[in-house]
Design a protein around this motif. Structure first.
Motif, PDB file in Angstrom:
ATOM      1  N   LEU A   1     -31.570  89.011  35.149  1.00 52.11           N
ATOM      2  CA  LEU A   1     -31.273  89.471  36.500  1.00 52.11           C
ATOM      3  C   LEU A   1     -31.736  90.918  36.673  1.00 52.11           C
ATOM      4  O   LEU A   1     -32.313  91.284  37.702  1.00 52.11           O
ATOM      5  N   ALA A   2     -31.503  91.743  35.656  1.00 57.02           N
ATOM      6  CA  ALA A   2     -31.945  93.139  35.709  1.00 57.02           C
ATOM      7  C   ALA A   2     -33.468  93.219  35.801  1.00 57.02           C
ATOM      8  O   ALA A   2     -34.011  94.032  36.552  1.00 57.02           O
ATOM      9  N   ARG A   3     -34.159  92.365  35.041  1.00 57.14           N
ATOM     10  CA  ARG A   3     -35.630  92.361  35.103  1.00 57.14           C
ATOM     11  C   ARG A   3     -36.113  91.976  36.496  1.00 57.14           C
ATOM     12  O   ARG A   3     -37.054  92.580  37.030  1.00 57.14           O
TER      13      ARG A   3
ATOM     14  N   LYS B   1     -24.720  99.456  37.257  1.00 58.25           N
ATOM     15  CA  LYS B   1     -24.031  98.230  37.618  1.00 58.25           C
ATOM     16  C   LYS B   1     -23.155  98.495  38.839  1.00 58.25           C
ATOM     17  O   LYS B   1     -22.469  99.505  38.909  1.00 58.25           O
ATOM     18  N   VAL B   2     -23.198  97.583  39.788  1.00 52.54           N
ATOM     19  CA  VAL B   2     -22.376  97.705  40.991  1.00 52.54           C
ATOM     20  C   VAL B   2     -21.620  96.407  41.194  1.00 52.54           C
ATOM     21  O   VAL B   2     -22.069  95.335  40.761  1.00 52.54           O
TER      22      VAL B   2
ATOM     23  N   TYR C   1     -28.189  97.599  40.351  1.00 51.34           N
ATOM     24  CA  TYR C   1     -29.076  98.378  41.192  1.00 51.34           C
ATOM     25  C   TYR C   1     -30.035  99.106  40.275  1.00 51.34           C
ATOM     26  O   TYR C   1     -29.619  99.839  39.380  1.00 51.34           O
ATOM     27  N   THR C   2     -31.322  98.900  40.477  1.00 46.56           N
ATOM     28  CA  THR C   2     -32.309  99.505  39.589  1.00 46.56           C
ATOM     29  C   THR C   2     -33.103 100.562  40.330  1.00 46.56           C
ATOM     30  O   THR C   2     -33.510 100.367  41.462  1.00 46.56           O
TER      31      THR C   2
END
Length: 256
Positions: free
Chosen positions: A90-92, A234-235, A251-252
């Motif tokens: 998910l982060a990617r 992280k949110v 959130y990146t």
């Protein structure tokens, strides 16, 4: 009936991403002419499901010498590993979207690339639908029309553009940073897929398979490299994200 939207039956439908959703249940009345004896069931056998006690004996039945405490720890570690894997992916995805939004927001993409990517995604949707037996062969055949593909292409245009632009960015960053896929790692992943094929999955051309795996591994390496130089916060998930497959958990913000 099959349609461009992916609906194949009154019970299930497949959206543009290949996700299966259950439609509202439909109840059809039995015909009054049906003889009642036809509804009388014939009991051939009675089985009872017995849940074993969760103790050391149960653990030892799975692996000799294993205690229940050890089994419990293994299960928890396995579940956590899957959660960590999902969060990392998910982060990617969100990092890739942030990169595209910052570096290629209005960059035009040749329609040939968009169409090629859309055809791959459309073919995957059809393959997944067939593998899950959500539609009959006749219904699937009815979906394989130019009109159905064009409707799918238009509906998923934003996602397709993100995939195409993301791939262009990954290739560019890989060249600048010297990121490559190790042949041993590529062969290992390919072997795992071939073993899955032997269990009944759709056969894939070997050259195409290696190309797809290499692209996936390269994307992972590049985005992980960028992530190591980015700020990722992280949110909490918003209430309106419950039904969103791409719910914003992270959130990146790529560093300049």
């Amino acid at each position: 009936m099959a349609s461009a939207g992916g609906r194949c039956s009154p019970f299930f439908r497949t959206d543009s991403r290949g996700q299966t959703q259950r439609s509202p249940e439909t109840h059809a009345p039995l015909p009054s002419s049906l003889p009642l004896p036809a509804l009388r069931p014939q009991v051939r056998a009675v089985q009872r499901k017995v849940v074993p006690d969760l103790d050391d004996a149960f653990a030892a039945s799975i692996q000799p010498g294993l205690t229940f405490a050890q089994l419990d720890q293994k299960v928890r570690e396995g579940v956590q590993a899957e959660v960590d894997k999902a969060v990392s992916e998910l982060a990617r995805n969100q990092l890739e979207a942030a990169l595209v939004a910052r570096l290629l927001p209005d960059t035009p993409v040749p329609d040939t690339l968009v169409t090629e990517q859309a055809r791959k995604r459309w073919a995957q949707v059809l393959a997944d639908t067939r593998a899950k037996q959500q539609c009959s062969d006749e219904e699937l055949q009815a979906m394989v029309t130019p009109e159905a593909f064009e409707a799918y292409k238009a509906e998923t245009m934003d996602d397709t553009l993100l995939v195409v632009k993301g791939a262009l960015l990954v290739d560019a960053i890989a060249k600048v940073e010297g990121v490559v896929v190790d042949k041993a790692e590529l062969d290992e992943q390919a072997q795992l897929v071939r073993q899955s094929d032997a269990k009944g999955m759709e056969k894939v051309d070997d050259a195409m398979l290696l190309k797809q795996i290499e692209a996936t591994l390269l994307r992972t390496k590049v985005l992980d490299l960028v992530a190591s130089r980015a700020t990722i916060d992280k949110v909490p998930m918003r209430d309106d994200d419950d039904d969103d497959d791409d719910a914003c958990l992270l959130y990146t913000s790529p560093s300049p």
